[in-house]
Design a protein around this motif. Structure first.
Motif, PDB file in Angstrom:
ATOM      1  N   SER A  39       0.827  -1.425  -0.364  1.00 49.61           N
ATOM      2  CA  SER A  39      -0.445  -0.009  -0.149  1.00 49.61           C
ATOM      3  C   SER A  39       0.410   1.022   0.132  1.00 49.61           C
ATOM      4  N   LEU A  40       0.506   2.141  -1.156  1.00 51.22           N
ATOM      5  CA  LEU A  40       1.466   3.571  -1.242  1.00 51.22           C
ATOM      6  C   LEU A  40       0.505   3.899   0.582  1.00 51.22           C
ATOM      7  N   GLN A  41       2.153   5.205   0.549  1.00 45.92           N
ATOM      8  CA  GLN A  41       1.675   6.392   1.233  1.00 45.92           C
ATOM      9  C   GLN A  41       1.633   7.405   0.608  1.00 45.92           C
ATOM     10  N   MET A  42       0.698   8.667   0.531  1.00 43.86           N
ATOM     11  CA  MET A  42       0.749   8.876  -0.845  1.00 43.86           C
ATOM     12  C   MET A  42       0.157  10.294   0.483  1.00 43.86           C
ATOM     13  N   GLU A  43       1.416  10.949   0.204  1.00 42.13           N
ATOM     14  CA  GLU A  43       1.468  12.159   0.891  1.00 42.13           C
ATOM     15  C   GLU A  43       1.286  13.507  -0.070  1.00 42.13           C
ATOM     16  N   SER A 183      -9.333  12.765 -12.448  1.00 38.64           N
ATOM     17  CA  SER A 183      -8.884  13.234 -11.390  1.00 38.64           C
ATOM     18  C   SER A 183      -8.713  14.449 -11.317  1.00 38.64           C
ATOM     19  N   CYS A 184      -9.106  15.686 -10.266  1.00 39.16           N
ATOM     20  CA  CYS A 184      -8.246  16.890 -10.041  1.00 39.16           C
ATOM     21  C   CYS A 184      -7.876  17.376  -9.044  1.00 39.16           C
ATOM     22  N   ILE A 189      -6.706  11.816  -6.702  1.00 42.54           N
ATOM     23  CA  ILE A 189      -5.646  10.861  -7.203  1.00 42.54           C
ATOM     24  C   ILE A 189      -4.937   9.864  -6.535  1.00 42.54           C
ATOM     25  N   ALA A 190      -5.081  10.156  -5.187  1.00 36.89           N
ATOM     26  CA  ALA A 190      -4.044   9.525  -4.474  1.00 36.89           C
ATOM     27  C   ALA A 190      -4.872   8.209  -4.638  1.00 36.89           C
ATOM     28  N   GLN A 194      -3.459   4.411  -5.699  1.00 36.17           N
ATOM     29  CA  GLN A 194      -3.611   3.322  -5.622  1.00 36.17           C
ATOM     30  C   GLN A 194      -4.020   2.023  -5.763  1.00 36.17           C
ATOM     31  N   GLN A 195      -5.164   1.961  -6.062  1.00 34.75           N
ATOM     32  CA  GLN A 195      -5.825   1.214  -6.671  1.00 34.75           C
ATOM     33  C   GLN A 195      -4.636   0.777  -7.637  1.00 34.75           C
ATOM     34  N   GLY A 196      -4.778   1.712  -8.574  1.00 34.14           N
ATOM     35  CA  GLY A 196      -3.564   0.939 -10.322  1.00 34.14           C
ATOM     36  C   GLY A 196      -2.446   0.160 -10.022  1.00 34.14           C
ATOM     37  N   HIS A 197      -2.131   0.611  -8.550  1.00 35.13           N
ATOM     38  CA  HIS A 197      -0.697  -0.056  -7.209  1.00 35.13           C
ATOM     39  C   HIS A 197      -1.484  -0.859  -7.535  1.00 35.13           C
ATOM     40  N   GLU A 198      -2.720  -1.223  -6.742  1.00 31.36           N
ATOM     41  CA  GLU A 198      -2.619  -2.806  -6.304  1.00 31.36           C
ATOM     42  C   GLU A 198      -2.863  -3.430  -7.414  1.00 31.36           C
ATOM     43  N   ARG A 199      -3.708  -3.018  -8.240  1.00 30.86           N
ATOM     44  CA  ARG A 199      -3.965  -4.227  -9.777  1.00 30.86           C
ATOM     45  C   ARG A 199      -2.973  -4.709 -10.075  1.00 30.86           C
ATOM     46  N   PHE A 200      -1.467  -3.460 -10.531  1.00 31.64           N
ATOM     47  CA  PHE A 200      -0.472  -4.117 -10.567  1.00 31.64           C
ATOM     48  C   PHE A 200       0.321  -5.082 -10.383  1.00 31.64           C
ATOM     49  N   SER A 201       0.131  -4.787  -9.065  1.00 30.82           N
ATOM     50  CA  SER A 201       1.171  -5.132  -8.057  1.00 30.82           C
ATOM     51  C   SER A 201       0.289  -7.124  -8.092  1.00 30.82           C
ATOM     52  N   ALA A 202      -0.977  -7.081  -8.436  1.00 30.84           N
ATOM     53  CA  ALA A 202      -1.700  -7.897  -8.066  1.00 30.84           C
ATOM     54  C   ALA A 202      -1.452  -8.924  -9.688  1.00 30.84           C
ATOM     55  N   PHE A 203      -0.991  -8.432 -10.579  1.00 34.41           N
ATOM     56  CA  PHE A 203      -1.147  -8.866 -12.179  1.00 34.41           C
ATOM     57  C   PHE A 203       0.915  -9.456 -12.403  1.00 34.41           C
TER      58      PHE A 203
END
Length: 372
Positions: A39-43, A183-184, A189-190, A194-203
């Motif tokens: 999980s990314l810690q978005m700041e 997303s604005c 955006i975060a 995060q959703q993109g990161h999780e999908r990419f990691s699962a693949f």
């Protein structure tokens, strides 16, 4: 035998052997594996926390995107995923989000630190069918499989946002899919990232590029990614396609021409002149050759900056030998060129670093993490 007398060839063979046979054992010992958080810690990053150089660097892109009616909406980072800084842009008339992503990586090999800076522009459009179109100019070829839900246009030679946007919109029109609004605000955006990161990691986990470390409960790259990196490192065609062409051509021309001219013309003249003065001709010839190869290495290092040893060997050993003839020499001229190329490339890369610079006059505010 040639290989017993040719120092440059011996050094190259030794280096190649270390890459191909020693580095896999280091990987088995968990050295060199990249850790990826689940999980990314978005700041969100406030403008006040940026250094003067960071502000100027991003403002240069702000101006280019403003010409396309794209305005910055958020600056952020993934604090637990390396040194990075990202600024997002949106044009209210287009279903596209653009980003400028700065990534800096520092690695330590045998107690020698080496840093690299990269800046990538991306245009991103999401669709109602959960697919996404990405058009980017990333200089390094990805080591990972492209997931089926992401359509990626790689444009490493494209440096202008206007041209990258044109290619993105052209592909968007050809796809004929229904886009959704970009997303604005930072929160949306975060969530998207995060959703993109999780999908990419699962693949990647499914394809064997990632595995879960049972100790840290993080993903880490596998030997599959490691060997792809080695393959890409020794793929000259791939590197040529991703270098700025003018810089690569200049480095190639000078890196080859200097040793050839020294070998065929300048060194013999220097030897004759030295003998006329009562000095050793071999000394003058050798110093001339060393100077030519050293200067060639500096040009290659500054112009290419990636896989310096490989390109130094290609230019100053193979190309020079093909033009001027291969000569057995105990002097490691190409090794000297490669060593200087490495030093110059490190210097050039350090000059580009901006993320490790702090702004002393303004205290860094507390980050704004986004929970998921």
């Amino acid at each position: 035998m040639r290989i017993l007398a040719d120092t440059d060839l011996l050094v190259f063979t030794y280096t190649l052997g270390r890459i191909l046979f020693v580095s896999p054992f280091q990987l088995m010992l968990s050295r060199g594996r990249r850790a990826i958080p689940k999980s990314l810690q978005m700041e969100e990053v406030s403008p006040e926390s940026l250094s003067e150089n960071q502000t100027e660097y991003l403002q240069a892109y702000d101006g280019k995107f403003a010409e396309l009616n794209y305005q910055p909406t958020a600056t952020y980072r993934a604090s637990n995923f390396g040194q990075n800084l990202i600024r997002s842009y949106v044009n209210p008339l287009e279903p596209v989000r653009a980003i400028v992503m700065i990534v800096e990586v520092t690695v330590n090999v045998n107690r020698v630190a080496s840093s690299a800076h990269s800046c990538t522009m991306e245009f991103i459009t999401r669709f109602t069918d959960d697919t996404v179109l990405v058009t980017r100019n990333m200089q390094r070829k990805s080591l990972f499989d492209d997931p089926p839900f992401r359509i990626t246009q790689e444009c490493p030679q494209t440096t202008r946002p206007s041209e990258l946007r044109r290619k993105h919109l052209s592909k968007l029109q050809k796809l004929g899919r229904t886009p959704i609004s970009a997303s604005c605000d930072f929160a949306s955006i975060a969530k998207e990232v995060q959703q993109g990161h999780e999908r990419f990691s699962a693949f990647q986990l499914e394809r064997g590029a990632y595995r879960v470390n049972p100790v840290t409960d993080r993903y880490e790259t596998t030997a599959k990614v490691h060997w792809r990196g080695i393959r890409n490192h020794f793929n000259p065609v791939l590197h040529v396609q991703r270098f700025p062409r003018w810089r690569f051509a200049t480095a190639a021309l000078i890196g080859i021409a200097l040793p050839v001219l020294a070998l065929l013309r300048v060194a013999p003249l220097a030897a004759n002149h030295a003998q006329g003065l009562g000095l050793p001709g071999s000394l003058a010839s050798g110093l001339t050759m060393l100077s030519a190869y050293a200067l060639a290495g500096a040009v290659i290092g500054y112009g290419v900056r990636t896989s310096n040893f490989l390109w130094s060997f290609i230019f100053t050993y193979l190309a020079v030998g093909a033009i001027a003839g291969f000569h057995i020499s105990p002097m490691p001229y190409s090794t000297l060129a490669g060593s200087i190329a490495h030093v110059v490339a490190r210097w050039a890369k350090r000059r580009r670093l901006i993320l490790n610079q702090a702004k002393p006059s303004v205290p860094l505010p507390a980050p704004k993490p986004v929970p998921f």
